[in-house]
Design an enzyme around this catalytic site. Structure first.
Site, PDB file in Angstrom:
ATOM      1  N   ASP A 230       0.849  -1.206   0.000  1.00  0.00           N
ATOM      2  CA  ASP A 230       0.000   0.000   0.000  1.00  0.00           C
ATOM      3  C   ASP A 230       0.875   1.243   0.000  1.00  0.00           C
ATOM      4  O   ASP A 230       2.010   1.204   0.468  1.00  0.00           O
ATOM      5  CB  ASP A 230      -0.831   0.107   1.289  1.00  0.00           C
ATOM      6  CG  ASP A 230      -1.629  -1.126   1.568  1.00  0.00           C
ATOM      7  OD1 ASP A 230      -2.025  -1.801   0.616  1.00  0.00           O
ATOM      8  OD2 ASP A 230      -1.839  -1.390   2.768  1.00  0.00           O
TER       9      ASP A 230
HETATM   10  N1  URA Z   1      -0.926  -5.929   4.157  1.00  0.00           N
HETATM   11  C1  URA Z   1      -1.378  -4.672   4.143  1.00  0.00           C
HETATM   12  O1  URA Z   1      -2.340  -4.335   4.829  1.00  0.00           O
HETATM   13  N2  URA Z   1      -0.749  -3.773   3.360  1.00  0.00           N
HETATM   14  C2  URA Z   1       0.318  -4.083   2.594  1.00  0.00           C
HETATM   15  O2  URA Z   1       0.863  -3.219   1.894  1.00  0.00           O
HETATM   16  C3  URA Z   1       0.770  -5.396   2.631  1.00  0.00           C
HETATM   17  C4  URA Z   1       0.122  -6.311   3.419  1.00  0.00           C
END
Ligand code: URA
Length: 246
Positions: free
Chosen positions: A105
């Protein structure tokens, strides 16, 4: 370029596997500086003229796999339609055909792998290979033992139950609570949604490990090329064991 075995050079030039390239040499189709090549010989493609059936060979560059410590605020995408900075903007001289291995993310930091090897990228993100990813999560409040147990066994998300996870509390007096979470799935915002499912908001998330590769002390925004040993482990994890020179 140092001297390399001819069959390896031919394989890199598209004449099949190294075994296939050996057959091309054995058939007498290869010359080095005009002289017929023999099995097992080494050559330097920078200084010697290597030909198959009278045509010079064209060698593809070796694949490159990069370990990046993605800072928060950077988007994992090739082109962002909102003009935000992407991982390709912060890499120095990314090679052509480099692709990221799964996403993080925008608000998650840490270890992101990128590779020019399309098959490796595909397999590392394929559920069949169950590649383990470890995250450090900072979550609001005190997470009860019962919630930790639910996270370990699997929690129901809108896209189904999560697979069993390893969840450990890290040193530090809560709240907030620091946890290490290891999962092999790669669903969208999975770790954040797992904690939401047991009533806790994740305020900070950082990936510290991807399969055999550890982030260690790589600075945020910095990147490095995966070592041959790391690459060999990654390849064998997904059934792409590299053949080594003998
Ligand atoms: N889990 C999440 O919530 N975000 C990420 O970027 C990777 C795994």
């Amino acid at each position: 370029m140092p001297l390399e075995r001819l069959q390896k050079l031919l394989a890199r030039a598209g004449y099949g596997s190294r075994r296939g390239a050996e057959l091309v040499i054995a058939a007498g189709r290869v010359t080095v500086d005009g002289a017929p090549a023999v099995l097992g010989m080494r050559a330097d493609p920078d200084t010697q003229r290597i030909e198959v059936d009278g045509e010079p060979i064209r060698i593809q560059p070796d694949d490159v796999t990069i370990v990046l410590n993605k800072p928060t605020g950077i988007v994992v995408t090739a082109v962002d339609d909102r003009g935000r900075q992407t991982v390709f903007d912060i890499l120095r001289d990314p090679p052509p055909h480099l692709r990221y291995v799964g996403r993080l993310d925008r608000d998650t930091s840490g270890l992101l792998l990128l590779t020019t090897n399309g098959e490796l990228a595909h397999r590392l993100t394929h559920p069949r290979y169950e590649v383990m990813k470890t995250y450090e999560a900072t979550v609001d409040g005190i997470v009860a033992d019962e919630s930790l147990q639910r996270l370990r066994l699997g929690v129901m998300l809108e896209d189904g139950m999560t697979a069993p996870a390893t969840v450990e509390q890290l040193p530090g007096m809560p709240p907030p609570t620091y946890l290490s979470v290891t999962i092999h799935e790669g669903r969208n915002r999975q770790v954040r949604r797992m904690f939401e499912a047991v009533g806790h908001h994740v305020s900070r998330l950082r990936r510290t490990r991807f399969g055999p590769i550890a982030l260690d002390d790589l600075a945020p925004g910095a990147s490095r090329v995966a070592t041959p040993a790391e690459l060999a482990k990654l390849m064998s994890l997904v059934g792409l064991a590299e053949r080594t020179e003998v």
